[in-house]
Design an enzyme around this catalytic site. Structure first.
Site, PDB file in Angstrom:
ATOM      1  N   ARG A 235       0.864  -1.190   0.000  1.00 53.32           N
ATOM      2  CA  ARG A 235       0.000   0.000   0.000  1.00 53.32           C
ATOM      3  C   ARG A 235       0.892   1.229   0.000  1.00 53.32           C
ATOM      4  O   ARG A 235       1.838   1.299   0.805  1.00 53.32           O
ATOM      5  CB  ARG A 235      -0.865   0.060   1.278  1.00 53.32           C
ATOM      6  CG  ARG A 235      -1.723  -1.139   1.560  1.00 53.32           C
ATOM      7  CD  ARG A 235      -2.961  -1.217   0.662  1.00 53.32           C
ATOM      8  NE  ARG A 235      -3.808  -2.341   1.025  1.00 53.32           N
ATOM      9  CZ  ARG A 235      -3.611  -3.599   0.651  1.00 53.32           C
ATOM     10  NH1 ARG A 235      -2.580  -3.905  -0.101  1.00 53.32           N
ATOM     11  NH2 ARG A 235      -4.443  -4.553   1.028  1.00 53.32           N
ATOM     12  N   GLU A 264      -1.967   7.894  -5.996  1.00 55.48           N
ATOM     13  CA  GLU A 264      -1.941   7.225  -7.296  1.00 55.48           C
ATOM     14  C   GLU A 264      -3.061   7.777  -8.159  1.00 55.48           C
ATOM     15  O   GLU A 264      -4.138   8.081  -7.647  1.00 55.48           O
ATOM     16  CB  GLU A 264      -2.103   5.710  -7.116  1.00 55.48           C
ATOM     17  CG  GLU A 264      -0.892   5.072  -6.433  1.00 55.48           C
ATOM     18  CD  GLU A 264      -0.982   3.547  -6.342  1.00 55.48           C
ATOM     19  OE1 GLU A 264      -1.857   2.956  -7.000  1.00 55.48           O
ATOM     20  OE2 GLU A 264      -0.170   2.971  -5.617  1.00 55.48           O
ATOM     21  N   HIS A 282       2.018   0.228  -9.951  1.00 52.88           N
ATOM     22  CA  HIS A 282       1.054  -0.684  -9.296  1.00 52.88           C
ATOM     23  C   HIS A 282       0.750  -1.919 -10.158  1.00 52.88           C
ATOM     24  O   HIS A 282      -0.402  -2.162 -10.528  1.00 52.88           O
ATOM     25  CB  HIS A 282      -0.243   0.068  -8.937  1.00 52.88           C
ATOM     26  CG  HIS A 282      -0.948  -0.540  -7.760  1.00 52.88           C
ATOM     27  ND1 HIS A 282      -1.646   0.201  -6.831  1.00 52.88           N
ATOM     28  CD2 HIS A 282      -1.063  -1.831  -7.359  1.00 52.88           C
ATOM     29  CE1 HIS A 282      -2.160  -0.609  -5.923  1.00 52.88           C
ATOM     30  NE2 HIS A 282      -1.816  -1.848  -6.225  1.00 52.88           N
TER      31      HIS A 282
END
Ligand code: 9EZ
Length: 542
Positions: A235, A264, A282
């Protein structure tokens, strides 16, 4: 029963689609890329939806929704779903935490290896026309120590791979025991802080919680072993990005690999300008296999939910497996009926509820039983209450909720007692299950009795003197209202005190009949309640 209808709102792997085609009780439609009014309209056309990270399920998109019962995220992160709004509307939100495990573990490992051998900058240098064999001196993994903070599914897979590379592994997780750690061949430490000074590499595999946010930060940077390399595929924000910049500059940190970011998408960061940093956008779960697996798991969650009521991997309500549901159904029914009975008997605005579970039922999922009670309590006052949203709606209205449990049995192997308080009025009742599935009221106020909790109920308190029951019977006879069952309880073991009568009537008593009953000499209060018929269950209990 009709088919349940699933909306596929982000594209999912074909294996998930095939499962829906093979399931006779399921129909589905793919509606990809919706937003605004179109999304809101679509959400009202499905019983369940499956999404990834594309579609945004906001409170606005759910407003007024009467149909949706389940949202599944094929994958892990549920930031694109308003979970509070979902809970309020009685919608279960589930994710698929297992499907990504190996891909994420492998990505963490790929980043650790890329860091150690400067794969990204070395490649860039080479394709830029240089044959530079001096700048990119690496480090070996064998004999180094890897700290794994967060030792769940993913952390364990990373550790297994590290052991195969002859690394030492130090693990911390609040749910890890020393015994388990030893069995898995890793060193156990009792706090996350103890990992910091011990390790040449640290990788985190935790959820984002107050404990894990900025787990490495400006203040504890100095506790890291000098030359440490940090990896985060979990995370964004478990490492404070500003602290990473500082640590890289000072040399405390030798390398940083990130797949996740505080914000993000992240297309600009001071880290991107620094050496010994490797980042990916990611990509932890971005493999064919992970996408196939999360689609399969996600669709299975929906099919199980609609066919059996099973709730697994929910991020907004507690789990409920079909066996537990079967074992608890009759107690849930009693709790629900007690809620309905007490809300009507109290009649006013409620400020507090107390539930006490005695005997075998105290070992069951009492939170769920309390939710069932809350549904009954609120159902007549609020529309669309179900077992998912009841407790939240109750607390939002400022109603206090207390739960007590006692293994000690009373006269019954299990009983559920409830007190409902509001204004200057307090009412209480307790119920049990006779035999396999016969809900019974066993106390009402201070009175012991054995009454059904269904249909048209008339509750009257009276002086415990001869003749009253006869008069009540006569009046209902005169009004052609048939008495199906009758139970009388008294507050002491002899006549002369107070008593209560509970009648189950075959039809709703008329106002005229109730008025006549009320005027019988010795009758003190009369309440007329309506409960579901015996054997009928609310939809969420079927
Ligand atoms: C917290 C955790 C792991 C952790 C792991 C899980 C809820 N939770 N919290 C601090 N499942 C490492 C450090």
């Amino acid at each position: 029963m009709g088919k349940f209808r699933i909306g596929v709102l982000d594209s999912i792997a074909p294996e998930g689609i095939a499962m829906m085609q093979a399931e006779p009780s399921c129909e589905f439609e793919e509606r990809i890329g919706l937003k605004g009014a179109e999304l809101r309209a679509a959400l009202n056309e499905f019983d369940g939806v499956i999404i990834r990270s594309g579609v945004k399920i906001t409170a606005e998109s759910l407003e007024g929704n009467k149909r949706l019962k389940a949202i599944v995220r094929a994958g892990v992160g549920t930031d694109n779903i308003d979970k509070d709004a979902s809970t309020r509307l009685g919608i279960v939100v589930m994710n698929t935490p297992a499907g990504n495990t190996l891909s994420t573990a492998e990505h963490a490992f790929a980043l650790m290896m890329a860091l150690s051998r400067s794969i990204a900058p070395a490649h860039q240098s080479l394709v830029n026309g240089k044959w530079d064999r001096k700048t990119f001196m690496g480090t070996q993994l064998a004999d180094k120590t890897l700290g794994v903070i967060g030792f769940g599914r993913i952390g364990r897979e990373v550790a297994l791979r590290a052991l195969a590379f002859d690394m030492r592994v130090v693990a911390y997780d609040p749910f890890l025991t020393e015994e388990q750690a030893t069995k898995l061949g890793v060193e156990y430490v009792a706090t996350a802080a103890e990992v910091l000074p011990k390790c040449d590499y640290i990788t985190v595999h935790t959820p984002m919680t107050p404990e894990t946010k900025y787990l490495v930060n400006r203040n504890n940077l100095s506790q890291l072993k000098p030359g440490v390399r940090l990896i985060n595929c979990a995370r964004g924000g478990i490492y404070e990005e500003a602290a990473l910049v500082e640590g890289l500059k000072s040399g405390q940190i030798a390398g940083v690999a990130l797949d996740v970011f505080e914000e993000e998408p992240c297309t600009d960061s001071p880290l991107f300008q620094m050496n010994n940093v490797v980042c990916t956008p990611h990509l932890g779960a971005s493999t064919e296999e992970a996408q196939t697996q999360v689609a399969i798991e996600g669709i299975q969650l929906l099919i199980n939910f609609f066919k059996t009521g099973e709730i697994r991997h929910s991020v907004n309500v507690s789990a409920l497996d079909p066996k537990t549901l079967d074992a608890m159904r009759s107690h849930l029914n009693v709790a629900y009926r007690l809620g309905m009975l007490l809300s009507q008997w109290h009649g006013g605005s409620v400020s507090k509820c107390q539930l006490t579970y005695r005997g075998e039922v105290a070992d069951k999922d009492t939170k769920l039983l309390t939710s069932a009670f809350c549904v009954g309590l609120l159902e007549r006052a609020i529309s669309d209450v179900n077992i998912i949203n009841a407790e939240m709606l109750l607390r939002e209205r400022g109603i206090e909720l207390q739960e007590f449990r006692s293994r000690e049995t009373s006269a019954f192997s299990s009983s559920i007692a409830a007190v409902v308080v509001g204004g200057d009025r307090s009412v209480n009742a307790s119920g049990t299950v006779f035999g396999h599935n016969m809900p019974r009221l066993v106390t009402l106020g201070d009175y012991r009795l054995e009454a059904y909790i269904d249909g048209n109920m008339l509750i009257f308190t009276h002086r415990d003197v001869p003749g009253i029951i006869g008069k009540v019977g006569t009046i209902f006879g005169k009004h052609s209202i048939n008495i199906a069952q009758m139970s009388v309880g008294r507050d002491s073991d002899h006549a002369g005190g107070h008593a209560i009568g509970v009648l189950n009537l075959d039809s709703q008593p008329t106002a005229a009949a109730i008025k006549e009953i009320s005027s019988i000499e010795g009758i003190e209060t009369v309440h007329c309640l309506t409960l579901p018929l015996a054997g009928s269950l609310p939809t969420w209990l079927q």
